[in-house]
Design a protein around this motif. Structure first.
Motif, PDB file in Angstrom:
ATOM      1  N   SER A   1      88.440 -21.225  43.347  1.00 35.74           N
ATOM      2  CA  SER A   1      87.694 -20.908  43.892  1.00 35.74           C
ATOM      3  C   SER A   1      88.199 -20.414  45.809  1.00 35.74           C
ATOM      4  O   SER A   1      87.793 -19.456  46.268  1.00 35.74           O
ATOM      5  CB  SER A   1      86.290 -21.492  44.190  1.00 35.74           C
ATOM      6  OG  SER A   1      86.283 -22.449  44.217  1.00 35.74           O
ATOM      7  N   SER A   2      88.710 -21.124  45.985  1.00 35.51           N
ATOM      8  CA  SER A   2      88.830 -21.422  47.810  1.00 35.51           C
ATOM      9  C   SER A   2      89.991 -19.958  48.114  1.00 35.51           C
ATOM     10  O   SER A   2      89.713 -19.448  48.499  1.00 35.51           O
ATOM     11  CB  SER A   2      89.835 -22.849  48.020  1.00 35.51           C
ATOM     12  OG  SER A   2      89.048 -23.447  47.562  1.00 35.51           O
TER      13      SER A   2
ATOM     14  N   SER B   1      84.044 -22.570  46.588  1.00 36.74           N
ATOM     15  CA  SER B   1      83.321 -22.294  46.313  1.00 36.74           C
ATOM     16  C   SER B   1      82.320 -21.422  44.821  1.00 36.74           C
ATOM     17  O   SER B   1      83.247 -21.666  44.094  1.00 36.74           O
ATOM     18  CB  SER B   1      83.167 -20.626  46.675  1.00 36.74           C
ATOM     19  OG  SER B   1      82.724 -19.422  46.111  1.00 36.74           O
TER      20      SER B   1
ATOM     21  N   GLU C   1      79.765 -20.740  43.984  1.00 38.30           N
ATOM     22  CA  GLU C   1      79.628 -19.147  43.543  1.00 38.30           C
ATOM     23  C   GLU C   1      80.392 -18.234  43.356  1.00 38.30           C
ATOM     24  O   GLU C   1      80.419 -17.502  42.229  1.00 38.30           O
ATOM     25  CB  GLU C   1      79.099 -18.285  45.251  1.00 38.30           C
ATOM     26  CG  GLU C   1      78.421 -17.069  44.796  1.00 38.30           C
ATOM     27  CD  GLU C   1      78.063 -16.421  46.125  1.00 38.30           C
ATOM     28  OE1 GLU C   1      77.298 -15.518  45.916  1.00 38.30           O
ATOM     29  OE2 GLU C   1      78.093 -16.793  46.802  1.00 38.30           O
ATOM     30  N   ALA C   2      81.479 -17.559  43.634  1.00 37.25           N
ATOM     31  CA  ALA C   2      82.919 -17.486  43.926  1.00 37.25           C
ATOM     32  C   ALA C   2      83.414 -18.056  42.002  1.00 37.25           C
ATOM     33  O   ALA C   2      83.512 -17.108  41.029  1.00 37.25           O
ATOM     34  CB  ALA C   2      83.484 -17.194  44.586  1.00 37.25           C
TER      35      ALA C   2
ATOM     36  N   VAL D   1      87.658 -16.511  47.809  1.00 36.50           N
ATOM     37  CA  VAL D   1      87.147 -16.747  48.689  1.00 36.50           C
ATOM     38  C   VAL D   1      87.604 -16.623  50.006  1.00 36.50           C
ATOM     39  O   VAL D   1      87.500 -16.572  51.147  1.00 36.50           O
ATOM     40  CB  VAL D   1      85.735 -17.627  49.103  1.00 36.50           C
ATOM     41  CG1 VAL D   1      84.830 -17.132  48.019  1.00 36.50           C
ATOM     42  CG2 VAL D   1      86.636 -18.666  49.192  1.00 36.50           C
TER      43      VAL D   1
ATOM     44  N   GLU E   1      89.897 -18.724  51.535  1.00 34.69           N
ATOM     45  CA  GLU E   1      90.665 -20.372  52.545  1.00 34.69           C
ATOM     46  C   GLU E   1      91.897 -20.773  51.395  1.00 34.69           C
ATOM     47  O   GLU E   1      92.392 -19.847  50.603  1.00 34.69           O
ATOM     48  CB  GLU E   1      89.441 -21.313  51.660  1.00 34.69           C
ATOM     49  CG  GLU E   1      88.365 -21.097  53.178  1.00 34.69           C
ATOM     50  CD  GLU E   1      88.352 -20.766  53.528  1.00 34.69           C
ATOM     51  OE1 GLU E   1      89.189 -21.314  54.077  1.00 34.69           O
ATOM     52  OE2 GLU E   1      87.880 -20.088  54.587  1.00 34.69           O
TER      53      GLU E   1
ATOM     54  N   MET F   1      80.114  -9.716  47.790  1.00 36.83           N
ATOM     55  CA  MET F   1      81.513  -9.922  46.740  1.00 36.83           C
ATOM     56  C   MET F   1      81.687 -10.445  45.851  1.00 36.83           C
ATOM     57  O   MET F   1      81.943 -10.353  44.978  1.00 36.83           O
ATOM     58  CB  MET F   1      82.282 -10.355  48.075  1.00 36.83           C
ATOM     59  CG  MET F   1      83.435 -11.385  47.296  1.00 36.83           C
ATOM     60  SD  MET F   1      84.384 -12.159  48.682  1.00 36.83           S
ATOM     61  CE  MET F   1      85.968 -12.301  47.989  1.00 36.83           C
ATOM     62  N   THR F   2      80.511 -11.482  44.599  1.00 40.71           N
ATOM     63  CA  THR F   2      80.685 -11.582  43.892  1.00 40.71           C
ATOM     64  C   THR F   2      80.155 -10.856  41.945  1.00 40.71           C
ATOM     65  O   THR F   2      80.931 -10.614  41.953  1.00 40.71           O
ATOM     66  CB  THR F   2      79.148 -12.768  43.361  1.00 40.71           C
ATOM     67  OG1 THR F   2      78.072 -12.060  43.751  1.00 40.71           O
ATOM     68  CG2 THR F   2      79.220 -13.529  44.437  1.00 40.71           C
TER      69      THR F   2
ATOM     70  N   GLY G   1      89.186 -10.822  44.232  1.00 39.24           N
ATOM     71  CA  GLY G   1      88.481 -11.598  44.990  1.00 39.24           C
ATOM     72  C   GLY G   1      89.795 -11.316  45.861  1.00 39.24           C
ATOM     73  O   GLY G   1      90.544 -10.667  45.973  1.00 39.24           O
ATOM     74  N   GLU G   2      90.021 -12.521  47.147  1.00 39.71           N
ATOM     75  CA  GLU G   2      91.346 -12.850  47.787  1.00 39.71           C
ATOM     76  C   GLU G   2      92.380 -12.976  47.395  1.00 39.71           C
ATOM     77  O   GLU G   2      93.289 -13.658  47.776  1.00 39.71           O
ATOM     78  CB  GLU G   2      90.978 -13.355  49.152  1.00 39.71           C
ATOM     79  CG  GLU G   2      89.934 -12.683  49.932  1.00 39.71           C
ATOM     80  CD  GLU G   2      90.223 -11.510  49.936  1.00 39.71           C
ATOM     81  OE1 GLU G   2      92.015 -11.627  51.137  1.00 39.71           O
ATOM     82  OE2 GLU G   2      89.549 -10.455  50.352  1.00 39.71           O
TER      83      GLU G   2
END
Length: 179
Positions: free
Chosen positions: A34-35, A47, A49-50, A38, A40, A1-2, A157-158
């Motif tokens: 970042s939530s 996150s 990582e994100a 991913v 959330e 995903m990253t 991402g999302e």
């Protein structure tokens, strides 16, 4: 995903730079949940990582073009911004004393703080353009006349992605001419 996150963030920054005709010395504000990236709810699934994937995608593009990155913190730090000290000095932005952390400032701002050469936090700026990744409400940090920009990339991402550029105010009424 990253890798997907990196590709989406890079594509968005390239498009915004071109659409907004950003030039060396301009400031681009990025608010990044970042939530939301991913999947959330904003503020409930930070996150690192994100956030690092977004930073790693956009920072080299901006640096190569001489465009300053302003990383917006979350609401727990009143949406303060992390800048390079040189940028704050160039624009006369007064530094404040705070260090962002993933749960107080947000993962993206914390990542910028760690990666910038000489980071400072400031309360207010007037950026030339901005990316809002995940509903972070960057509008307060744009110059007064913000113009929405439609990008071909609409998510990182999302997270939903919104973009804006700014323009000078139109003044003078019906007989005025504009460029």
């Amino acid at each position: 995903m990253t890798e997907t996150i990196r590709q989406q963030a890079a594509a968005a920054v390239f498009q915004l730079i071109n659409t907004a005709a950003l030039k060396r010395g301009d400031v681009l504000v990025i608010g990044c949940s970042s939530s939301e990236i991913v999947g959330e709810i904003i503020g409930h699934g930070s996150s690192l990582e994100a956030a690092e994937a977004v930073y790693e995608a956009v920072a080299p593009i901006l640096e190569e073009r001489g465009i300053w990155l302003a990383a917006q913190c979350c609401e727990h730090l009143n949406r303060a911004l992390i800048l390079e000290a040189e940028c704050a000095e160039q624009y006369g932005y007064e530094p404040v004393c705070v260090v962002p952390k993933p749960k107080a400032g947000g993962s993206f701002a914390a990542t910028a703080w760690k990666r910038f050469a000489s980071p400072v936090a400031v309360e207010h700026i007037r950026a030339h353009a901005g990316l809002d990744i995940g509903g972070t409400l960057i509008g307060m940090h744009l110059k007064e006349v913000a113009v929405p920009v439609r990008l071909t990339v609409d998510r990182v991402g999302e997270a939903r992605l919104l973009a804006a550029r700014t323009r000078p105010k139109l003044i003078g009424g019906e007989r005025a001419e504009y460029q």
